[in-house]
Design an enzyme around this catalytic site. Structure first.
Site, short mmCIF file in Angstrom:
data_model
loop_
_atom_site.label_atom_id
_atom_site.label_comp_id
_atom_site.label_asym_id
_atom_site.label_seq_id
_atom_site.Cartn_x
_atom_site.Cartn_y
_atom_site.Cartn_z
CB SER A 124 -25.68 18.51 -30.77
OG SER A 124 -25.11 19.71 -30.28
CE LYS A 177 -22.26 18.52 -27.54
NZ LYS A 177 -23.13 18.18 -28.68
#
Length: 209
Positions: free
Chosen positions: A128, A165
């Site tokens: 990701s 993230k």
């Protein structure tokens, strides 16, 4: 990061290390019980060392193995003093106190990388964050802190799971943005049924070769 990228990074680093010690390719090869041809192949990014050779290089130059595959590792002379930091498999937060659980091992880390505060490692998982050149298996050096700037990459604890993230703030919500278009943003908002806490900021990515 592709294998060619890794070869090129290692080639630059081994060349710098050799020149810092004023060694010829032949002299370095003899020190590592290898031939001059092998050193030449490394420095021209034709091949990568095996695990045994990586260990020998790290011991000979007194550096962490991971720094051999870190882009821009030019100041090897600052790596003389190493400290051990935990590689954490699980993190919990009870009564507002961060607790490290399932510590897999300790990683020797140059003290020069640590600029005050508490630090630890996480292991990147999945794809990701590939757009930020963070790949599954990489070691992520995290400085424990709750306050980050908008858009910084951070470790965020959501209930019992750590998300790694790029973080954006919107009112009382956090938007966790991946660096891969295949993954939509995660919007988190504190509530009675969801615990959310920024636990640390990314300081360095280390290729775990």
């Amino acid at each position: 990061m592709s294998e060619n990228d890794v070869k090129n990074i290692f080639a630059k680093n081994i060349l710098k290390l050799r020149k810092n010690k004023n060694l010829t390719q032949k002299e370095l090869g003899e020190a590592l019980d290898l031939g001059k041809t092998t050193i030449s192949q490394w420095e021209s990014a034709q091949k990568l060392p095996n695990a045994g050779s990586i260990e020998k290089i790290a011991v000979f130059f007194n550096i962490p193995k991971s720094t051999l595959f870190e882009e821009g590792s030019g100041q090897f002379s600052t790596y003389g003093h190493l400290i051990n930091l935990p590689i954490v498999g699980k993190i919990s937060c009870g009564n507002g106190v961060i607790a490290y659980q399932d510590i897999e091992k300790y990683e020797p880390t140059p003290e020069a990388w640590i600029s005050g505060g508490e630090h630890f490692y996480l292991i990147a998982q999945g794809d990701s964050m590939n757009g930020a050149r963070i790949h599954s298996g990489d070691l992520l050096l995290i400085k424990q802190q709750e306050d980050i700037e908008d858009g910084e990459i951070a470790a965020v604890l959501v209930d019992d799971e750590v998300f790694f993230k790029r973080v954006y703030k919107q009112n009382d919500s956090l938007i966790l943005q991946s660096e891969n278009p295949a993954y939509p943003p995660i919007v988190t908002k504190p509530g009675n049924d969801c615990f959310i806490k920024v636990i640390g900021k990314l300081k360095k990515v280390i290729i775990n070769f």
